[in-house]
Design a protein around this motif. Structure first.
Motif, short mmCIF file in Angstrom:
data_model
loop_
_atom_site.label_atom_id
_atom_site.label_comp_id
_atom_site.label_asym_id
_atom_site.label_seq_id
_atom_site.Cartn_x
_atom_site.Cartn_y
_atom_site.Cartn_z
N ILE A 171 4.82 -0.29 -8.69
CA ILE A 171 4.69 -1.75 -8.35
C ILE A 171 4.61 -2.23 -7.08
N LEU A 172 3.94 -3.19 -6.85
CA LEU A 172 3.57 -3.55 -5.51
C LEU A 172 4.26 -5.06 -5.33
N ARG A 173 4.78 -4.95 -4.01
CA ARG A 173 5.76 -6.20 -3.69
C ARG A 173 6.74 -6.44 -4.81
N ASP A 174 7.48 -5.65 -5.41
CA ASP A 174 8.47 -5.72 -6.40
C ASP A 174 7.97 -6.81 -7.32
N ARG A 175 6.50 -6.81 -7.67
CA ARG A 175 5.86 -7.79 -8.81
C ARG A 175 4.96 -7.38 -9.25
N PHE A 176 3.82 -6.92 -9.03
CA PHE A 176 2.92 -6.50 -9.72
C PHE A 176 3.02 -5.04 -10.38
N VAL A 189 -9.74 0.50 -5.73
CA VAL A 189 -9.75 0.55 -7.29
C VAL A 189 -9.25 -0.62 -7.64
N VAL A 190 -9.66 -1.04 -8.82
CA VAL A 190 -9.23 -2.28 -9.52
C VAL A 190 -8.53 -2.06 -10.73
N TYR A 191 -7.39 -2.57 -10.80
CA TYR A 191 -6.39 -2.39 -11.91
C TYR A 191 -6.04 -3.53 -12.81
N ARG A 192 -5.71 -3.48 -13.94
CA ARG A 192 -5.18 -4.48 -14.87
C ARG A 192 -3.49 -4.34 -14.33
N ALA A 193 -3.03 -5.57 -13.95
CA ALA A 193 -1.54 -5.52 -13.41
C ALA A 193 -0.72 -6.52 -14.36
N VAL A 194 0.54 -6.46 -14.63
CA VAL A 194 1.37 -7.49 -14.90
C VAL A 194 2.23 -7.94 -14.03
N ASP A 195 2.17 -9.30 -13.92
CA ASP A 195 2.54 -10.17 -13.05
C ASP A 195 4.27 -10.39 -13.51
N VAL A 245 -9.31 -16.02 -6.95
CA VAL A 245 -8.51 -15.22 -5.88
C VAL A 245 -7.13 -15.94 -5.92
N HIS A 246 -6.17 -15.15 -6.28
CA HIS A 246 -4.82 -15.79 -6.16
C HIS A 246 -4.12 -15.59 -4.84
N ASP A 247 -4.38 -14.33 -4.20
CA ASP A 247 -3.73 -13.92 -2.87
C ASP A 247 -4.28 -12.87 -2.35
N PHE A 248 -3.91 -12.59 -1.22
CA PHE A 248 -4.16 -11.24 -0.31
C PHE A 248 -2.87 -10.77 0.23
N ASP A 249 -2.42 -9.64 0.09
CA ASP A 249 -1.27 -9.37 0.51
C ASP A 249 -1.17 -7.67 0.60
N ARG A 250 -0.06 -7.17 1.04
CA ARG A 250 -0.16 -5.76 1.33
C ARG A 250 1.45 -5.25 0.98
N GLY A 252 3.49 -2.09 1.94
CA GLY A 252 3.48 -1.03 2.99
C GLY A 252 1.98 -0.76 3.57
N THR A 253 1.40 0.17 3.38
CA THR A 253 0.12 0.45 4.16
C THR A 253 -1.14 0.30 2.93
N HIS A 254 -0.95 -0.46 1.85
CA HIS A 254 -1.85 -0.63 0.91
C HIS A 254 -2.10 -2.20 0.84
N PRO A 255 -3.13 -2.72 1.34
CA PRO A 255 -3.62 -4.19 1.10
C PRO A 255 -4.41 -4.19 -0.09
N PHE A 256 -4.01 -5.30 -0.76
CA PHE A 256 -4.41 -5.81 -2.00
C PHE A 256 -4.90 -7.26 -2.35
N ILE A 257 -5.73 -7.38 -3.25
CA ILE A 257 -6.07 -8.77 -3.42
C ILE A 257 -5.93 -8.98 -4.96
N VAL A 258 -5.30 -10.35 -5.31
CA VAL A 258 -4.79 -10.47 -6.78
C VAL A 258 -5.79 -11.53 -7.12
N MET A 259 -6.49 -11.18 -8.17
CA MET A 259 -7.55 -11.97 -8.96
C MET A 259 -7.13 -12.24 -10.16
#
Length: 436
Positions: A171-176, A189-195, A245-250, A252-259
């Protein structure tokens, strides 16, 4: 039918963690041999456990099959085993693998029920979901370790912190909630995620795509800042043929793009899997959509810098979507090799890109010329030879059958090795292509 207290005690011991599945199988088999040879009592007991939600259906069926197997009879549906002393050990190992598969399936089923909403969602809180996902990852890792020890494991890419890069269940940012891996490359790596926010709002589209960037970016703050800036710029490119593109976030040490999550196929898959795709009406529609997307981006000062078939997605709804605007350019802000990161593809790169020059809309024009050849003929105009080498060898693009003189001249100009001979941007390319 009343359940025998002895059988209930055996099952309860398993649920409480006092028995392994192997021990449960032996005890249930012994009980049925002495008290329930027709397995009717076991069937009723298992049905009750399923109804109470204590045992998944598949696991109950596996136990029922194993309980009815005489000790001397080989397990049903298991491969033939060696006749020596290893036979029983191997059978038990195969049984454990089947149990792991059933448990994984049950955990995924539980998660799918939650995603559907309704009673399942009301019944489970977020903490239970976290626990289920953690259990899923633990079971998967245990299964991978067992297979590796047996010499049949799958390779797992490890990050710098030693954790597996396939982060399904995280779970990223307690959301995805990362739900499934869709693809991987040098950039990440590209993942399908539940928001979770969308689920809470009962949104009909609870899924997003998460691009979890390569760990190298964390060691190169310049590249990370450039990547974030590019993501922000792409957010402003609201266009039906450009992935949102919905957002760019991190985290911890993991940057990610939400699309936005896309359903469909990339154009490289279309060309490989369908011999009739090149030159078809669908291919022409994709070219039209590309012109529209690139002209829109270039008019707003945004260059893609890594156009290729894999970054062009034909959605199930019909329109083409262009992915990964500006990511290759952002990667250059770091001092690592963008080629090693798969952040630039030589077969589509202009001579200036290959020489490390600054990005320019004419880089996209060159790549688009290559793509038009592939979309209409299935062949690269220079047999996938890098532009600098093709220029040295004096190679020329072939004529595309069926194009008007204006179209052919426009595509030839797009593929000029000298930058000043190319169309200045996609809008000018489109005008020339249409004979204007």
């Amino acid at each position: 039918m009343a359940i025998d207290p002895r059988l209930n005690q055996i099952l309860t011991g398993f649920f409480a963690g006092r028995r392994t599945f192997d021990q449960l199988t032996l005890e249930v088999r012994g009980y049925c041999r002495d008290h329930d040879p027709m397995l009717s009592g076991l069937s009723s007991a298992l049905q009750e456990q399923i109804n109470l939600g204590r045992m998944p259906y598949d696991l109950a069926m596996l136990l029922f099959q194993e309980a009815g197997r005489p000790a001397e009879e080989p397990a049903r549906d298991l491969p033939e085993l060696p006749p020596v002393g290893e036979a029983e050990d191997n059978r038990e190992e195969t049984l454990r693998e089947r149990v792991d598969s059933v448990v994984l399936s049950a955990l995924l089923g539980q998660f799918k029920d939650l995603r559907k909403g309704g009673e399942a969602r009301e019944r489970q809180n977020q903490r239970q979901l976290d626990d289920a996902l953690a259990a899923f990852r633990s079971a998967r890792l245990r299964q991978d370790a067992r297979k590796s020890a047996a010499g049949s494991g799958r390779p797992i890419m490890l990050g710098r912190d030693g954790r597996e890069e396939n982060r399904v269940g995280q779970i990223l940012r307690d959301r995805f909630v990362l739900d499934a891996e869709l693809g991987r490359g040098g950039m990440g790596v590209v993942y399908r995620a539940v928001d979770r926010r969308r689920v809470e709002a009962a949104d009909s589209r609870p899924y997003v795509a998460i691009k979890l960037l390569n760990g190298n970016f964390g060691a190169h703050p310049d590249a990370l800042r450039a990547m974030e800036a590019e993501a922000r710029r792409t957010q402003d490119l609201s266009h039906p043929n450009i992935v949102a593109v919905h957002d760019f976030d991190r985290d911890g040490t993991h940057p990610f793009i939400v699309m936005e999550l896309l359903e469909g196929r990339s154009l490289d898959v279309c060309l490989r899997g369908d011999s009739d795709f090149a030159g078809s009406p669908a291919a022409w529609r994709a070219i039209r959509d590309m012109f529209s997307a690139l002209a829109h981006a270039h008019s707003r000062g945004v260059t893609h810098a890594d156009l290729k078939l894999a970054n062009l997605f034909l959605s199930q709804e019909g329109p083409l979507k262009v992915l990964d605007f500006g990511i290759a350019s952002a990667a250059r802000a770091g001092d690592f090799d963008v080629m090693a990161l798969d952040a630039m593809t030589p077969a589509y790169a202009s001579p200036e890109q290959l020489r490390g020059g600054p990005r320019d809309p004419r880089d996209d024009v060159y790549a688009f010329g290559c793509i038009i050849h592939l979309m209409l003929t299935r062949k690269h105009p220079f047999d996938r030879t890098p532009a600098t080498e093709a220029q040295e060898r004096g190679m020329e693009p072939p004529v595309i059958a069926g194009l008007t003189d204006a179209m052919q001249a426009a595509v030839d100009a797009a593929l000029a090795f000298r930058q000043d001979e190319r169309h200045p941007d996609a809008g000018a390319f489109l005008a020339a292509f249409q004979g204007r």
